[in-house]
Write a protein that holds these residues in place. Structure first.
Motif, mmCIF file in Angstrom:
data_model
loop_
_atom_site.group_PDB
_atom_site.id
_atom_site.type_symbol
_atom_site.label_atom_id
_atom_site.label_comp_id
_atom_site.label_asym_id
_atom_site.label_seq_id
_atom_site.Cartn_x
_atom_site.Cartn_y
_atom_site.Cartn_z
ATOM 1 N N HIS A 59 0.784 -1.184 0.034
ATOM 2 C CA HIS A 59 -0.135 -0.042 0.142
ATOM 3 C C HIS A 59 0.911 1.257 0.024
ATOM 4 C CE1 HIS A 59 -3.467 -2.639 0.727
ATOM 5 N NE2 HIS A 59 -2.679 -3.100 1.615
ATOM 6 N N PRO A 60 0.757 2.297 -0.950
ATOM 7 C CA PRO A 60 1.601 3.232 -0.984
ATOM 8 C C PRO A 60 1.403 4.312 -0.071
ATOM 9 C CG PRO A 60 -0.031 3.191 -2.851
ATOM 10 C CD PRO A 60 -0.338 1.856 -2.205
ATOM 11 N N VAL A 61 2.437 4.859 0.546
ATOM 12 C CA VAL A 61 2.335 5.885 1.519
ATOM 13 C C VAL A 61 3.493 7.035 1.176
ATOM 14 C CG1 VAL A 61 2.449 6.709 3.872
ATOM 15 C CG2 VAL A 61 1.799 4.332 3.306
ATOM 16 N N LEU A 62 3.218 8.301 1.316
ATOM 17 C CA LEU A 62 4.179 9.379 0.709
ATOM 18 C C LEU A 62 4.578 9.211 -0.638
ATOM 19 C CD1 LEU A 62 5.839 9.849 4.082
ATOM 20 C CD2 LEU A 62 4.010 10.810 3.484
ATOM 21 N N ASP A 63 5.651 9.560 -0.942
ATOM 22 C CA ASP A 63 5.929 9.456 -2.565
ATOM 23 C C ASP A 63 6.644 8.152 -2.766
ATOM 24 O OD1 ASP A 63 8.121 10.175 -0.911
ATOM 25 O OD2 ASP A 63 8.944 11.873 -1.955
ATOM 26 N N HIS A 64 7.653 7.606 -1.912
ATOM 27 C CA HIS A 64 8.275 6.360 -2.045
ATOM 28 C C HIS A 64 7.831 5.256 -1.242
ATOM 29 C CE1 HIS A 64 10.500 8.172 -5.368
ATOM 30 N NE2 HIS A 64 10.930 9.080 -4.517
ATOM 31 N N GLY A 65 6.977 5.468 -0.220
ATOM 32 C CA GLY A 65 6.935 4.761 1.084
ATOM 33 C C GLY A 65 5.847 3.791 0.959
ATOM 34 N N LEU A 66 5.888 2.617 1.649
ATOM 35 C CA LEU A 66 4.846 1.756 1.459
ATOM 36 C C LEU A 66 4.512 1.026 2.917
ATOM 37 C CD1 LEU A 66 6.180 -1.473 1.683
ATOM 38 C CD2 LEU A 66 7.136 -0.933 -0.370
ATOM 39 N N VAL A 67 3.392 0.383 3.288
ATOM 40 C CA VAL A 67 2.999 -0.502 3.876
ATOM 41 C C VAL A 67 2.366 -1.940 3.623
ATOM 42 C CG1 VAL A 67 1.371 -1.037 6.063
ATOM 43 C CG2 VAL A 67 2.630 1.411 5.850
ATOM 44 N N TYR A 113 1.976 15.004 9.968
ATOM 45 C CA TYR A 113 1.373 14.803 8.778
ATOM 46 C C TYR A 113 1.907 13.212 8.375
ATOM 47 C CZ TYR A 113 0.776 13.895 3.853
ATOM 48 O OH TYR A 113 0.486 13.116 2.706
ATOM 49 N N GLU A 114 3.331 13.271 8.356
ATOM 50 C CA GLU A 114 4.038 12.249 7.536
ATOM 51 C C GLU A 114 3.763 10.617 8.117
ATOM 52 O OE1 GLU A 114 5.550 15.741 5.639
ATOM 53 O OE2 GLU A 114 5.422 15.244 7.837
ATOM 54 N N ILE A 115 3.948 10.825 9.547
ATOM 55 C CA ILE A 115 3.679 9.618 10.301
ATOM 56 C C ILE A 115 2.289 9.257 10.233
ATOM 57 C CG2 ILE A 115 3.558 10.488 12.660
ATOM 58 C CD1 ILE A 115 5.016 7.887 13.462
ATOM 59 N N ARG A 116 1.309 10.297 10.265
ATOM 60 C CA ARG A 116 -0.291 10.102 10.326
ATOM 61 C C ARG A 116 -0.573 9.464 9.027
ATOM 62 N NH1 ARG A 116 -1.614 15.051 10.750
ATOM 63 N NH2 ARG A 116 -2.823 15.621 8.756
ATOM 64 N N ALA A 117 -0.001 9.669 7.771
ATOM 65 C CA ALA A 117 -0.208 9.020 6.663
ATOM 66 C C ALA A 117 0.093 7.773 6.649
ATOM 67 C CB ALA A 117 0.505 9.452 5.409
ATOM 68 N N TYR A 118 0.897 6.872 7.185
ATOM 69 C CA TYR A 118 1.307 5.545 7.521
ATOM 70 C C TYR A 118 0.252 5.194 8.424
ATOM 71 C CZ TYR A 118 5.815 5.796 5.353
ATOM 72 O OH TYR A 118 6.874 5.879 4.458
ATOM 73 N N ALA A 119 -0.292 5.915 9.677
ATOM 74 C CA ALA A 119 -1.290 5.442 10.468
ATOM 75 C C ALA A 119 -2.463 5.215 9.732
ATOM 76 C CB ALA A 119 -1.068 6.198 11.623
ATOM 77 N N ASP A 120 -2.858 6.125 9.114
ATOM 78 C CA ASP A 120 -4.255 6.136 8.266
ATOM 79 C C ASP A 120 -4.164 4.709 7.422
ATOM 80 O OD1 ASP A 120 -5.071 8.374 9.331
ATOM 81 O OD2 ASP A 120 -4.668 9.679 7.754
ATOM 82 N N THR A 121 -3.038 4.608 6.836
ATOM 83 C CA THR A 121 -3.154 3.424 5.871
ATOM 84 C C THR A 121 -3.272 2.033 6.960
ATOM 85 O OG1 THR A 121 -1.682 4.528 4.263
ATOM 86 C CG2 THR A 121 -1.846 1.938 4.429
ATOM 87 N N MET A 122 -2.459 2.219 7.742
ATOM 88 C CA MET A 122 -2.622 0.908 8.661
ATOM 89 C C MET A 122 -4.231 0.754 9.438
ATOM 90 S SD MET A 122 0.958 1.415 10.425
ATOM 91 C CE MET A 122 1.126 -0.147 11.430
ATOM 92 N N CYS A 123 -4.796 1.998 9.677
ATOM 93 C CA CYS A 123 -6.113 1.834 10.371
ATOM 94 C C CYS A 123 -7.213 0.914 9.306
ATOM 95 C CB CYS A 123 -6.686 3.332 10.381
ATOM 96 S SG CYS A 123 -6.154 3.988 11.913
ATOM 97 N N GLU A 124 -6.963 1.383 7.701
ATOM 98 C CA GLU A 124 -7.640 0.499 6.864
ATOM 99 C C GLU A 124 -7.349 -0.831 7.069
ATOM 100 O OE1 GLU A 124 -10.266 2.210 5.100
ATOM 101 O OE2 GLU A 124 -9.824 3.823 6.324
ATOM 102 N N ILE A 125 -6.058 -1.198 7.187
ATOM 103 C CA ILE A 125 -5.991 -2.609 7.062
ATOM 104 C C ILE A 125 -6.343 -3.147 8.465
ATOM 105 C CG2 ILE A 125 -4.007 -4.152 7.412
ATOM 106 C CD1 ILE A 125 -2.372 -2.301 5.702
ATOM 107 N N VAL A 126 -6.396 -2.707 9.477
ATOM 108 C CA VAL A 126 -6.790 -3.113 10.733
ATOM 109 C C VAL A 126 -8.477 -3.235 10.625
ATOM 110 C CG1 VAL A 126 -7.037 -2.779 13.022
ATOM 111 C CG2 VAL A 126 -4.641 -2.281 11.878
#
Length: 304
Positions: free
Chosen positions: A37-45, A233-246
């Protein structure tokens, strides 16, 4: 998000495999497994593995508390009871292992949550990729005038362009020097600097990766803080993605978490007293509340 052809092939291979099992599985999480799942410009979870589902929480609770919980009519009701009364151990029965790709400065915030198992990509043994987090223009903001660790107004026009140019140029120049220091050259008399030393020249927006394994109770604690509107914002972007997974993994537990933690409010004893006085018809001011200025400001933000 940038994935190499090898990583794409690995993900497709993992998702194509299926094993028979007698353990509990979550259909929603099965669909999430291995997907990047993409996060930010090059990140993922992405989820690498997990254990348990909603029923694992209620099963553990009924073992822990015995026959008394038989009065709870259903699992959803029991999970909401456990969340409402801050029980933790039943939620610890579920675990998940994430693969996360994130900027170093986000990782340094993240690692403060010391209730997980972490294994990070080693820049002592491997060479980091030329990938850096460069914010979108609408995420460039001045320092807040009321919050010492937050953002204020968004930068505009020439100033925003200048900041983005500096971020890009500094990151690329640092990586050029990193590569140069690493590269041996017999003709030039260069041995090449050790990787563990050369990495010190890289900026904080360089991307790193890790495996992060955590139980559901501590994951909820992480998400309560990092999916909050006040989080960076940057860490929240990861947390929001993880919320959808959980939400797909343990829907009943996530519903309770969203209601009682993300959407709930904790009150101090003084705040409860102020609410009682208001309900009784009394006009309560900051001066008569017994609260500090900061506490009163936060109280008014929620209750008016």
């Amino acid at each position: 998000m940038t994935l190499t052809p090898e990583q794409h092939a690995e993900i497709e291979e993992q998702r194509s495999l299926s094993q028979p099992t007698r353990r509990a599985v979550s259909p929603g999480m099965e669909e999430r497994l291995y997907t990047a799942h993409p996060v930010l410009d090059h990140g993922l979870v992405r989820v690498i593995d997990y254990m348990g589902d909603d029923s694992a929480i209620t099963q553990a609770a009924r073992v822990s508390y015995g026959r008394g919980t038989k009065k709870v009519s259903d699992d959803r009701g029991l999970i909401r009871y456990l969340m409402r009364h801050w029980h933790s151990t039943p939620f610890e029965m579920c675990e998940v292992k994430f693969h996360v790709k994130l900027p170093v400065f986000v990782a340094r915030q993240w690692i403060r949550h010391r209730t997980a198992n972490v294994n990070e990509y080693s820049a002592r043994y491997s060479i980091l990729d030329r990938e850096f987090y460069i914010p979108e223009p609408d995420k460039l903001a001045a320092q807040s005038t009321v919050n010492h660790q937050g953002r204020g107004a968004v930068l505009q026009g020439e100033e925003a362009a200048r900041v983005l140019d500096i971020l890009r140029e500094d990151a690329m120049r640092s990586y050029d020097h990193y590569e140069d220091m690493l590269t041996p050259d017999a003709e030039a008399g260069k041995q090449g600097l050790a990787r563990e030393l050369a990495r010190m020249n890289l900026p904080m927006n360089t991307y790193t990766q890790w495996y992060w394994k955590v139980d559901l109770h501590n994951l909820f604690h992480f998400l309560r803080l990092r999916a909050d509107a006040h989080a960076q914002y940057e860490i929240r972007a990861y947390a929001d993605t993880m919320c959808e997974i959980v939400k797909d993994w343990v829907p009943a537990a996530y519903e309770a978490f969203e209601d009682y933690r993300l959407g709930g409010v904790n009150l101090s004893g003084r705040a409860v007293e102020v609410l009682k006085r208001r309900l009784a018809g009394e006009t309560v001011t900051a001066e008569t509340s017994g609260m500090s200025k900061g506490e009163w400001r936060e109280f008014e933000a929620v209750w008016g």
